[in-house]
Design an enzyme around this catalytic site. Structure first.
Site, short mmCIF file in Angstrom:
data_model
loop_
_atom_site.label_atom_id
_atom_site.label_comp_id
_atom_site.label_asym_id
_atom_site.label_seq_id
_atom_site.Cartn_x
_atom_site.Cartn_y
_atom_site.Cartn_z
N LYS A 272 -0.50 15.09 47.76
CA LYS A 272 -1.29 16.21 48.29
C LYS A 272 -2.71 15.71 48.51
O LYS A 272 -3.41 15.38 47.55
CB LYS A 272 -1.30 17.38 47.30
CG LYS A 272 0.04 18.07 47.14
CD LYS A 272 -0.01 19.09 46.01
CE LYS A 272 1.24 19.94 45.95
NZ LYS A 272 1.26 20.80 44.75
N GLN B 200 9.41 27.65 40.31
CA GLN B 200 8.53 27.99 41.43
C GLN B 200 9.17 27.82 42.81
O GLN B 200 8.88 28.58 43.72
CB GLN B 200 7.27 27.12 41.34
CG GLN B 200 6.17 27.55 42.28
CD GLN B 200 4.82 27.12 41.76
OE1 GLN B 200 4.26 27.75 40.87
NE2 GLN B 200 4.30 26.05 42.28
N GLU C 207 10.98 18.45 40.63
CA GLU C 207 9.54 18.20 40.56
C GLU C 207 8.97 18.86 39.30
O GLU C 207 9.35 19.98 38.96
CB GLU C 207 8.90 18.80 41.81
CG GLU C 207 7.41 18.59 41.94
CD GLU C 207 6.88 19.29 43.18
OE1 GLU C 207 5.74 19.78 43.12
OE2 GLU C 207 7.59 19.34 44.20
N ASP D 76 3.98 15.92 40.27
CA ASP D 76 2.94 16.61 41.06
C ASP D 76 1.74 16.87 40.16
O ASP D 76 0.78 16.10 40.15
CB ASP D 76 3.51 17.91 41.63
CG ASP D 76 2.45 18.76 42.33
OD1 ASP D 76 1.39 18.22 42.69
OD2 ASP D 76 2.69 19.97 42.52
N ASP E 181 11.27 22.69 42.37
CA ASP E 181 9.96 22.43 41.76
C ASP E 181 9.83 23.41 40.61
O ASP E 181 9.68 24.61 40.82
CB ASP E 181 8.83 22.64 42.78
CG ASP E 181 7.44 22.54 42.14
OD1 ASP E 181 7.35 22.14 40.96
OD2 ASP E 181 6.45 22.87 42.81
N ARG F 107 0.10 22.64 50.53
CA ARG F 107 -0.29 23.47 49.39
C ARG F 107 0.14 24.90 49.71
O ARG F 107 0.43 25.23 50.86
CB ARG F 107 -1.80 23.44 49.14
CG ARG F 107 -2.42 22.10 48.81
CD ARG F 107 -1.79 21.36 47.65
NE ARG F 107 -1.77 22.01 46.36
CZ ARG F 107 -2.51 21.66 45.30
NH1 ARG F 107 -3.39 20.68 45.40
NH2 ARG F 107 -2.37 22.26 44.13
N SER F 108 0.10 25.76 48.70
CA SER F 108 0.52 27.15 48.95
C SER F 108 -0.49 27.88 49.82
O SER F 108 -0.15 28.80 50.56
CB SER F 108 0.76 27.89 47.64
OG SER F 108 -0.33 27.72 46.77
N LYS G 147 7.48 18.11 52.18
CA LYS G 147 7.66 19.44 51.60
C LYS G 147 6.62 20.34 52.23
O LYS G 147 5.43 20.21 51.93
CB LYS G 147 7.45 19.31 50.08
CG LYS G 147 7.93 20.48 49.28
CD LYS G 147 7.75 20.19 47.82
CE LYS G 147 6.71 21.12 47.26
NZ LYS G 147 6.69 21.20 45.82
N GLU H 246 4.84 30.49 50.53
CA GLU H 246 5.32 29.35 51.31
C GLU H 246 6.46 29.72 52.25
O GLU H 246 7.15 28.86 52.77
CB GLU H 246 5.69 28.21 50.38
CG GLU H 246 4.46 27.73 49.60
CD GLU H 246 4.70 26.55 48.71
OE1 GLU H 246 5.87 26.12 48.58
OE2 GLU H 246 3.73 26.04 48.13
#
EC number: 4.2.1.11
Length: 436
Positions: A343, A167, A291, A318, A246, A372-373, A394, A209
């Site tokens: 998060k 990802q 991640e 995560d 990730d 977050r995205s 991040k 992102e």
């Protein structure tokens, strides 16, 4: 007493064109806090619930009017008249009123927006910047550090419409001496990566992102392109810039046969084979952080991965830990991973977020503060990273205003601390588990 006099909720739009919850908390004296909840694409199954309306006639079912109504009615009635500086009490009132384990009654998006807006209003009432107030809440008043950015410059998986399974491919500008220098290095590599991809005839369209989202022959190809970009920018890979990934492995894990199916490469791996696949990438490239290198439910696989890689690679949980102290505690006891991704909206309140960061640090785990995205212009995570001295953040690539908002807030904070004669340290690679 910083008395709450009014709470307002509204539906706003996030960076993916989906609705999200924004809250305002007003205090006596005219102090106001404003905050918005982010939203994820690849989500852990044990995250607190993001309440959506499900009304297909509005926003394809993604409206948040129910969550907004909870803010304007039940939550407002419960906290108006309370002292905003009692953050733990405000958060607990909302959690108790919701009455569910995963905040599914009001939605974590409703509770979080109010929780963060309350903290901002309280900080304003005390004449403090948010990062300083967060440090007070954290019991570490005056202790700050500037976080090392993990910049997601190639997007795959659920964050992009391409054939790349992993990802996020990230760079960490570890050779920098300050946050501002780190951002400059990151921007220079990002622009050089655009040139590298164009020269190969690849797309330079960006994902959720802000990273590029080209079709590549393999996941290793993404790392090769980044290596070329780092060198073109005049930096040394492994010295000035390190790499992080990730995997978001839960997105390509087949629960029926227990295999990790990387369709972009046409390869399948058992749990242990996938760890060794990652190990080989780490031998070829200076990857210092991975991640979600296993499925969130594959604790046996995570234990094996921690045994194989944990002494030299930061292994971040995560989907594995979802910012939840109960799950993190179990992971610590079982020696699973060595770092947690933080998060806000996975758990749904500032108080619970701070508890997760403290638990991780007390156990010798690192804490990586994350976006977050689906984001907004809200930059609270920048203040959280500095105020908890987390050391790592991040928050996307060097494009898209929803990502840059966080970086610009970090620039402001770094500058403010320097002007006050109390510059915050920038730990660089030392912030990464296993690299000190």
């Amino acid at each position: 007493m910083a008395k709450i006099v009014k709470v307002i909720g509204r539906e706003i739009i996030d960076s993916r064109g989906n609705p999200t919850v924004e809250a305002e908390v007003h205090l006596e004296g005219g102090f106001v806090g404003l905050a918005a909840a982010p939203s994820g694409a690849s989500t852990g199954s044990r995250e607190a619930l993001e309440l959506r309306d499900g009304d297909k006639s509005r926003f394809l079912g993604k409206g948040v009017l129910k969550a907004v109504a909870a803010v304007n009615n039940e939550i407002a009635q419960a906290i108006v008249g309370k002292d905003a500086t009692n953050q733990a009490e405000i958060d607990q009132i909302m959690i108790d009123l919701d009455g569910t384990e995963n905040k599914s009654n009001f939605g974590a998006n409703a509770i979080l927006a109010v929780s963060l807006a309350n903290a901002k209003a309280a900080a304003a009432s005390k004449g403090l910047p948010l990062y300083a107030y967060i440090a007070e809440l954290n019991g570490t008043a005056g202790v700050y550090s500037m976080p090392l950015p993990m910049m997601n410059i190639i997007n795959g998986g659920e964050h992009a419409d391409n054939n790349v399974d992993i990802q996020e491919f990230m760079i960490q500008p570890v050779g920098a001496k300050t946050l501002r220098e780190a951002l400059r290095i990151g921007a220079e590599v990002f622009h050089n990566l655009a040139k590298v991809l164009k020269a190969k005839g690849m797309s330079t369209a960006v994902g959720d992102e802000g990273g590029f989202a080209p079709n590549l022959a393999s996941n290793a190809d993404a790392l090769a392109c980044i290596k070329e970009a780092v060198e073109k920018a005049g930096y040394v890979l492994g010295k000035d810039v390190t790499l992080a990934m990730d995997c978001a492995s839960s997105e390509f894990y087949n629960k029926e046969n227990g295999m990790y199916e990387m369709k972009g490469e046409g390869k399948s791996f058992t749990s242990q084979e996938f760890t060794h696949y990652l190990e080989e990438l780490c031998k070829e490239y200076p990857i210092v952080s991975i991640e979600d290198g296993q499925d969130e439910s594959d604790w046996e696989g995570f234990a094996y991965q921690t045994k194989v890689l944990g002494d030299r690679v930061q292994l971040v949980g995560d989907d594995l830990f979802v910012t939840n102290t109960k799950i993190l505690k179990e992971g610590i006891e079982k020696g699973i991973a060595n770092s947690i991704l933080i998060k806000f909206n996975q758990i749904g309140s500032l108080t619970e977020t701070l508890a997760a960061i403290k638990m991780a640090k007390d156990a010798g785990y690192t804490a990586v503060i994350s976006h977050r995205s689906g984001e907004t212009e809200d930059a609270t995570i920048a203040d959280l990273a500095v105020g908890t001295a987390a050391g790592q953040i991040k928050t996307g690539s060097m494009s898209r205003s929803d990502r840059i908002a966080k970086y610009n807030q970090l620039i402001r904070i770094e500058e403010a601390l320097e002007r006050a004669g109390t510059p915050a340290a920038f730990p660089g690679l030392k912030a990464v588990k296993g690299q000190a």
